[in-house]
Design a protein around this motif. Structure first.
Motif, short mmCIF file in Angstrom:
data_model
loop_
_atom_site.label_atom_id
_atom_site.label_comp_id
_atom_site.label_asym_id
_atom_site.label_seq_id
_atom_site.Cartn_x
_atom_site.Cartn_y
_atom_site.Cartn_z
N LEU A 81 0.85 -1.13 -0.11
CA LEU A 81 -0.12 -0.18 -0.02
C LEU A 81 0.90 1.22 0.06
O LEU A 81 0.61 2.22 -0.60
CB LEU A 81 -1.05 0.03 1.20
CG LEU A 81 -2.22 -1.03 1.04
CD1 LEU A 81 -2.85 -1.07 2.52
CD2 LEU A 81 -3.01 -0.43 0.01
N THR A 82 1.84 1.23 0.57
CA THR A 82 3.03 2.25 0.56
C THR A 82 3.23 2.55 -0.86
O THR A 82 3.46 3.96 -1.02
CB THR A 82 4.02 1.87 1.60
OG1 THR A 82 3.83 1.91 2.84
CG2 THR A 82 5.12 3.16 1.79
N MET A 83 3.80 1.80 -1.44
CA MET A 83 4.00 1.96 -3.01
C MET A 83 2.75 2.41 -3.74
O MET A 83 3.16 3.11 -4.78
CB MET A 83 4.79 0.86 -3.51
CG MET A 83 6.00 0.43 -2.83
SD MET A 83 6.99 -1.14 -3.51
CE MET A 83 6.06 -2.47 -2.69
N LEU A 84 1.84 1.95 -3.50
CA LEU A 84 0.58 2.29 -4.30
C LEU A 84 0.26 3.76 -3.84
O LEU A 84 -0.22 4.44 -4.72
CB LEU A 84 -0.78 1.66 -3.97
CG LEU A 84 -0.57 -0.06 -4.34
CD1 LEU A 84 -1.90 -0.67 -4.23
CD2 LEU A 84 -0.26 0.07 -5.91
N ALA A 85 0.46 4.19 -2.70
CA ALA A 85 0.33 5.66 -2.35
C ALA A 85 1.40 6.59 -2.89
O ALA A 85 1.36 7.61 -3.04
CB ALA A 85 0.79 5.74 -0.61
N GLU A 86 2.28 6.02 -3.40
CA GLU A 86 3.34 6.88 -4.46
C GLU A 86 2.68 7.53 -5.76
O GLU A 86 3.18 8.19 -6.27
CB GLU A 86 4.56 6.11 -4.76
CG GLU A 86 5.54 5.84 -3.33
CD GLU A 86 6.74 5.38 -3.55
OE1 GLU A 86 6.91 4.96 -4.49
OE2 GLU A 86 7.37 5.23 -2.69
N VAL A 87 1.45 6.70 -6.17
CA VAL A 87 0.73 7.13 -7.17
C VAL A 87 -0.48 8.05 -6.80
O VAL A 87 -1.18 7.58 -5.74
CB VAL A 87 0.28 5.85 -7.95
CG1 VAL A 87 -0.68 6.30 -9.15
CG2 VAL A 87 1.22 4.72 -8.32
N PRO A 88 -0.58 9.07 -7.55
CA PRO A 88 -1.41 10.15 -7.00
C PRO A 88 -2.89 9.55 -6.66
O PRO A 88 -3.59 9.81 -5.69
CB PRO A 88 -1.52 11.26 -8.19
CG PRO A 88 -0.26 11.29 -8.70
CD PRO A 88 0.31 9.64 -8.56
N GLU A 89 -3.41 8.74 -7.62
CA GLU A 89 -4.67 8.00 -7.18
C GLU A 89 -4.56 6.99 -6.14
O GLU A 89 -5.72 7.23 -5.34
CB GLU A 89 -5.07 7.05 -8.60
CG GLU A 89 -6.14 6.43 -8.67
CD GLU A 89 -6.50 5.28 -9.84
OE1 GLU A 89 -7.21 4.40 -9.52
OE2 GLU A 89 -5.69 5.52 -10.71
N GLY A 90 -3.66 6.39 -6.02
CA GLY A 90 -3.52 5.55 -4.61
C GLY A 90 -3.51 6.48 -3.63
O GLY A 90 -4.17 6.13 -2.51
N ARG A 91 -2.84 7.52 -3.41
CA ARG A 91 -2.75 8.54 -2.44
C ARG A 91 -4.03 8.86 -1.96
O ARG A 91 -4.46 9.23 -0.61
CB ARG A 91 -1.65 9.62 -2.68
CG ARG A 91 -1.32 10.31 -1.42
CD ARG A 91 -0.39 11.58 -1.74
NE ARG A 91 0.90 11.02 -1.98
CZ ARG A 91 1.21 11.03 -3.21
NH1 ARG A 91 0.69 11.77 -4.17
NH2 ARG A 91 2.56 10.36 -3.35
N ARG A 92 -4.68 9.46 -2.94
CA ARG A 92 -6.32 9.96 -2.90
C ARG A 92 -6.98 9.08 -2.21
O ARG A 92 -7.72 9.47 -1.10
CB ARG A 92 -6.73 10.50 -4.08
CG ARG A 92 -6.15 11.83 -4.52
CD ARG A 92 -7.13 12.39 -5.68
NE ARG A 92 -7.08 11.71 -6.99
CZ ARG A 92 -6.33 11.53 -7.74
NH1 ARG A 92 -5.35 12.37 -7.93
NH2 ARG A 92 -6.50 10.79 -8.98
N THR A 93 -7.04 7.70 -2.48
CA THR A 93 -7.89 7.07 -1.80
C THR A 93 -7.47 6.34 -0.51
O THR A 93 -8.21 6.45 0.47
CB THR A 93 -7.96 5.48 -2.82
OG1 THR A 93 -8.33 5.94 -4.18
CG2 THR A 93 -8.89 4.43 -2.20
#
Length: 339
Positions: free
Chosen positions: A293-305
């Protein structure tokens, strides 16, 4: 689902009760002579007696000194099914002892077993793969398997082998691919593993994901974890078996190190099942899920979610595991980061 198990029973014309009575080390020289007997029945009975003797580590050392391994390598080429069966059984028992494993390496037994991948007798193949699985756990054993160019052959056998043997092959691949992945990457291993991820056997699903995890630990391996395999891994995050979940989460973690993998995971809606695994305090997958999830948070879409779910990570800050606490803190920092 229940599966038939490979039988180690001997043919009805072989009576193990008539094998010579073994008296420890004193019997070994005689048995060694009998292995070279022109009489087939004598060879068979000598092998049966040897199977009993080499369970004792003291006899293993003596057997290796006498030169049994060279004789057993010769018998691997025998045209009699029972001789091959008992020879591979002796070698499997030897592989379970540390001195036996060293003997197998020093005597070049692993390359000699290559021919057994196509043996017509199921138990001979099973014994062979049990030897590979044990030897692959040793750095020297894994190196021997790689030098013998067995990896492409093992990958190919995943398509046709019995489930029981497939499990052993996957374990062997998992150990070897932690060392080197180039030969596997050159095959269609990813396609085959994708099929195994949907297998009816929980063990095969879990072990296939573990092999993917091993591939993903190498830079060359990350590049071949294709987009189409990530959705399968995401579905396995909700598998009922904790081992399957853990292996799939670990494989997904390495797959999302690359930007392409992150976009693929987001497209497969990986965030909800990953958050569920983080929230489960007893989950074996918790640490890997947080890192993914930390890596997915590095993508703007992932961070917003994930900005709407920071409370789940904050609960992890009180976890008894220092690794989980550190990972959760990093996750929160990445999610809340502002350019």
């Amino acid at each position: 689902m229940a599966h038939a198990r490979i039988s180690a029973n001997l043919p009805p014309d072989i009576d193990p009760t008539k094998a010579p009575i073994a008296f420890g080390k004193r019997a070994l020289p005689k048995l060694h002579e009998e292995l070279h007997s022109p009489e087939l029945l004598t060879q068979q009975r000598a092998l049966m007696a040897l199977c009993d003797l080499v369970h004792d580590p003291k006899n293993v050392n003596q057997a290796i000194k006498i030169g049994f391994l060279a004789s057993l390598k010769t018998l691997l080429l025998h045209n009699n099914n029972t001789v091959r069966q008992k020879t591979t059984e002796v070698l499997y028992i030897l592989a379970r002892h540390s001195i036996g494993r060293q003997g197998l390496i020093e005597n070049g037994v692993i390359p000699a077993l290559t021919e057994f991948l196509d043996d017509p007798v199921n138990i001979c193949r099973k014994n062979t793969h049990q030897i590979f699985e044990i030897m692959a756990k040793l750095p020297e054993g894994a190196a021997d398997i790689l030098r013998a160019s067995l990896i492409p052959l093992l990958v190919r056998k995943l398509k046709t082998e019995l489930d029981e043997i497939q499990e052993l092959i996957l374990d062997t691949l998992s150990s070897c691919l932690h060392v080197e992945v180039s030969e596997a990457v050159a095959t269609d291993v990813i396609t085959i593993l994708k099929e195994k991820l949907t297998h009816s056997s929980l063990a095969i699903k879990s072990k296939a994901a573990r092999v993917l995890l091993a591939i993903g630990t190498h830079p060359a391996g990350k590049a071949v974890v294709c987009e189409d395999i990530i959705p399968v891994l995401v579905r396995l995050l909700e598998d009922t078996d904790p081992e399957v979940q853990a292996s799939a989460t670990g494989a997904l973690m390495f797959a999302t190190i690359r930007p392409q993998g992150r976009f693929s995971a987001l497209g497969a809606e990986a965030i909800p099942p990953l958050l569920k695994l983080v929230a489960e305090e007893t989950s074996k997958s918790r640490l890997s899920a947080i890192k993914t999830l930390t890596m997915l948070a590095e993508v703007p879409e992932g961070r917003r979610t994930l900005l709407h779910h920071t409370d789940i990570f904050e609960q992890c800050l009180n976890d008894p595991s220092e690794a989980v606490k550190r990972a959760a803190k990093i996750a929160i920092d990445v999610i809340k980061w502002k350019p």
